[in-house]
Design a protein around this motif. Structure first.
Motif, PDB file in Angstrom:
ATOM      1  N   GLY A 239      85.018   2.981 -21.200  1.00 23.29           N
ATOM      2  CA  GLY A 239      84.624   1.977 -20.220  1.00 23.29           C
ATOM      3  C   GLY A 239      83.672   2.548 -19.199  1.00 23.29           C
ATOM      4  N   ASP A 240      83.661   1.980 -18.029  1.00 27.17           N
ATOM      5  CA  ASP A 240      82.730   2.338 -16.962  1.00 27.17           C
ATOM      6  C   ASP A 240      82.972   3.769 -16.493  1.00 27.17           C
ATOM      7  N   PRO A 241      81.959   4.669 -16.592  1.00 26.02           N
ATOM      8  CA  PRO A 241      82.157   6.049 -16.155  1.00 26.02           C
ATOM      9  C   PRO A 241      82.406   6.157 -14.655  1.00 26.02           C
ATOM     10  N   GLY A 242      82.133   5.090 -13.909  1.00 17.13           N
ATOM     11  CA  GLY A 242      82.387   5.128 -12.478  1.00 17.13           C
ATOM     12  C   GLY A 242      83.818   4.795 -12.110  1.00 17.13           C
ATOM     13  N   GLU A 243      84.655   4.447 -13.083  1.00 19.01           N
ATOM     14  CA  GLU A 243      86.049   4.132 -12.801  1.00 19.01           C
ATOM     15  C   GLU A 243      86.780   5.394 -12.333  1.00 19.01           C
ATOM     16  N   PRO A 244      87.773   5.251 -11.446  1.00 19.03           N
ATOM     17  CA  PRO A 244      88.490   6.424 -10.951  1.00 19.03           C
ATOM     18  C   PRO A 244      89.293   7.097 -12.056  1.00 19.03           C
ATOM     19  N   SER A 245      89.437   8.408 -11.964  1.00 23.32           N
ATOM     20  CA  SER A 245      90.240   9.140 -12.941  1.00 23.32           C
ATOM     21  C   SER A 245      91.701   8.789 -12.757  1.00 23.32           C
ATOM     22  N   GLU A 246      92.506   9.169 -13.738  1.00 25.84           N
ATOM     23  CA  GLU A 246      93.946   8.908 -13.653  1.00 25.84           C
ATOM     24  C   GLU A 246      94.561   9.613 -12.454  1.00 25.84           C
ATOM     25  N   GLN A 247      94.071  10.803 -12.123  1.00 28.04           N
ATOM     26  CA  GLN A 247      94.615  11.520 -10.979  1.00 28.04           C
ATOM     27  C   GLN A 247      94.322  10.763  -9.676  1.00 28.04           C
ATOM     28  N   VAL A 248      93.097  10.282  -9.536  1.00 29.67           N
ATOM     29  CA  VAL A 248      92.740   9.523  -8.334  1.00 29.67           C
ATOM     30  C   VAL A 248      93.575   8.248  -8.255  1.00 29.67           C
ATOM     31  N   MET A 249      93.754   7.596  -9.379  1.00 23.97           N
ATOM     32  CA  MET A 249      94.569   6.383  -9.406  1.00 23.97           C
ATOM     33  C   MET A 249      96.008   6.688  -9.025  1.00 23.97           C
ATOM     34  N   ALA A 250      96.548   7.811  -9.506  1.00 22.88           N
ATOM     35  CA  ALA A 250      97.919   8.199  -9.169  1.00 22.88           C
ATOM     36  C   ALA A 250      98.061   8.454  -7.677  1.00 22.88           C
ATOM     37  N   GLU A 251      97.073   9.134  -7.106  1.00 15.24           N
ATOM     38  CA  GLU A 251      97.115   9.416  -5.664  1.00 15.24           C
ATOM     39  C   GLU A 251      97.018   8.123  -4.860  1.00 15.24           C
ATOM     40  N   ASP A 252      96.257   7.166  -5.378  1.00 13.54           N
ATOM     41  CA  ASP A 252      96.149   5.877  -4.696  1.00 13.54           C
ATOM     42  C   ASP A 252      97.476   5.120  -4.755  1.00 13.54           C
ATOM     43  N   VAL A 253      98.204   5.255  -5.857  1.00 15.97           N
ATOM     44  CA  VAL A 253      99.506   4.598  -5.996  1.00 15.97           C
ATOM     45  C   VAL A 253     100.464   5.074  -4.904  1.00 15.97           C
ATOM     46  N   VAL A 254     100.567   6.397  -4.722  1.00 18.76           N
ATOM     47  CA  VAL A 254     101.518   6.903  -3.725  1.00 18.76           C
ATOM     48  C   VAL A 254     101.024   6.627  -2.307  1.00 18.76           C
ATOM     49  N   ARG A 255      99.711   6.657  -2.100  1.00 21.05           N
ATOM     50  CA  ARG A 255      99.177   6.369  -0.759  1.00 21.05           C
ATOM     51  C   ARG A 255      99.491   4.916  -0.376  1.00 21.05           C
ATOM     52  N   THR A 256      99.293   4.011  -1.313  1.00 23.67           N
ATOM     53  CA  THR A 256      99.603   2.602  -1.044  1.00 23.67           C
ATOM     54  C   THR A 256     101.087   2.415  -0.782  1.00 23.67           C
ATOM     55  N   ALA A 257     101.915   3.106  -1.560  1.00 24.33           N
ATOM     56  CA  ALA A 257     103.362   2.967  -1.413  1.00 24.33           C
ATOM     57  C   ALA A 257     103.846   3.483  -0.064  1.00 24.33           C
ATOM     58  N   VAL A 258     103.332   4.629   0.376  1.00 21.98           N
ATOM     59  CA  VAL A 258     103.793   5.176   1.654  1.00 21.98           C
ATOM     60  C   VAL A 258     103.287   4.325   2.812  1.00 21.98           C
ATOM     61  N   GLN A 259     102.099   3.775   2.696  1.00 26.27           N
ATOM     62  CA  GLN A 259     101.602   2.865   3.737  1.00 26.27           C
ATOM     63  C   GLN A 259     102.489   1.627   3.829  1.00 26.27           C
ATOM     64  N   ARG A 260     102.897   1.127   2.676  1.00 24.36           N
ATOM     65  CA  ARG A 260     103.775  -0.049   2.646  1.00 24.36           C
ATOM     66  C   ARG A 260     105.112   0.266   3.324  1.00 24.36           C
ATOM     67  N   ALA A 261     105.681   1.436   3.013  1.00 23.65           N
ATOM     68  CA  ALA A 261     106.964   1.820   3.605  1.00 23.65           C
ATOM     69  C   ALA A 261     106.859   1.988   5.113  1.00 23.65           C
ATOM     70  N   ARG A 262     105.767   2.586   5.583  1.00 28.52           N
ATOM     71  CA  ARG A 262     105.609   2.815   7.029  1.00 28.52           C
ATOM     72  C   ARG A 262     105.271   1.546   7.784  1.00 28.52           C
ATOM     73  N   LEU A 263     104.622   0.595   7.139  1.00 26.54           N
ATOM     74  CA  LEU A 263     104.422  -0.702   7.774  1.00 26.54           C
ATOM     75  C   LEU A 263     105.749  -1.418   7.962  1.00 26.54           C
ATOM     76  N   ARG A 264     106.638  -1.225   7.016  1.00 25.71           N
ATOM     77  CA  ARG A 264     107.961  -1.858   7.086  1.00 25.71           C
ATOM     78  C   ARG A 264     108.813  -1.203   8.166  1.00 25.71           C
ATOM     79  N   HIS A 265     108.719   0.142   8.255  1.00 25.18           N
ATOM     80  CA  HIS A 265     109.490   0.908   9.243  1.00 25.18           C
ATOM     81  C   HIS A 265     108.568   1.962   9.848  1.00 25.18           C
TER      82      HIS A 265
END
Length: 291
Positions: A52-78
């Motif tokens: 697919g598109d060579p500009g798509e993020p690598s799996e590692q970048v996507m994984a880091e984005d997953v945890v970053r989004t999750a921790v932001q969600r948790a801290r918004l809650r508490h």
């Protein structure tokens, strides 16, 4: 309350985000650090040419984005929540089982991104519940994402043969205390096939003796429950699986034990834990019971 973290597995799926919300609430009640972990085998494919598109993020970048989004969600809650993250290039089931060795509990969604819609429970959740050294809490797909506390909250625990020596019972007591919830302790009992309660000549005394025995086991198991825990005792005729599944409809958390045999390599859940993980109407905590 505890120096050990509460670990939640995240993969960006809706069930895992619900688990993040629930785990954040639980961590606040426990006064524990929340550890958000994403595990995948992205490293295996890092050298391959991406499709697919060579500009798509690598799996590692996507994984880091997953945890970053999750921790932001948790801290918004508490906002004051203590939270840390980790990305592990490993098979998710094995990684989470290892993370659970030093955890107060492991919290998971019922299915992840790779789960098939027709499956009631994902393979990662099932593997962790069957092998982890700590309690594993699985968020059932039909429930909300809130840990309920205070009046009206209910923790149900199935009381088995281990009685007061049960790790599942101790965990359920702890959960009821931190939530200020009612502890609903349930002991299922059954008449042998030749002592049916349906026959008018056999109903009464034989069934009563079995119920009395169940009540005695229940009373002995609960003798050390602290006085500050609101306790409800129930003996119910029927198979344990059916009794606990019925109780789950009025519960916020259902706690069951699962025996662990160090010499056994297969799934170590038992029929009751396996059934409630797949069909309960509330969150399920599977607590290891050492043989």
């Amino acid at each position: 309350m505890t120096g050990r973290p509460l670990v939640v597995g995240v993969d960006g799926s809706q069930p895992s985000l619900r688990a993040v919300d629930w785990a954040a609430d639980e961590a606040v009640l426990r006064g524990a650090t929340l550890r958000l972990v994403h595990a995948s085998l992205w490293e295996r494919y890092e050298g391959a040419t991406p499709a697919g598109d060579p500009g798509e993020p690598s799996e590692q970048v996507m994984a880091e984005d997953v945890v970053r989004t999750a921790v932001q969600r948790a801290r918004l809650r508490h906002p004051g929540l203590r939270a840390v993250t980790d990305v592990l290039p490993e098979e998710p089931g094995h990684a989470l089982i290892r993370e659970g060795r030093d955890a107060a509990a492991l919290v998971l969604g019922s299915r992840g991104r790779s789960g098939f819609a027709e499956l009631l429970l994902g393979s990662v959740s099932l593997t962790a519940a069957a092998h982890a050294d700590c309690p594993v809490i699985v968020l059932r797909g039909s429930q909300d994402n809130q840990v309920r506390s205070g009046p009206g909250g209910r923790v149900v625990v199935g009381v088995g043969e281990r009685g007061a020596d049960s790790a599942a019972l101790r965990f359920a007591v702890q959960e009821a205390r931190i939530r200020d919830a009612t502890l609903d302790a349930v002991r299922a009992w059954r008449c042998p096939a030749h002592e049916t309660t349906d026959h008018p000549l056999l109903a009464g005394e034989p069934a009563g003796l079995h119920e009395q025995h169940a009540a005695e086991i229940l009373e002995q198991a609960l003798k050390d429950v602290p006085a500050d825990v609101e306790l409800r005792r129930r003996t119910v005729e029927g198979p344990a699986r059916g009794v606990l599944l019925g109780a789950s409809h009025q519960a916020d958390l259902l706690v069951v034990g699962a025996r662990r045999d160090p010499g056994h390599r297969g799934l170590q859940l038992g029929r009751v834990a396996h059934a409630v993980l797949h069909h309960a109407a509330c969150a399920v905590a599977v607590v290891p019971e050492r043989t």
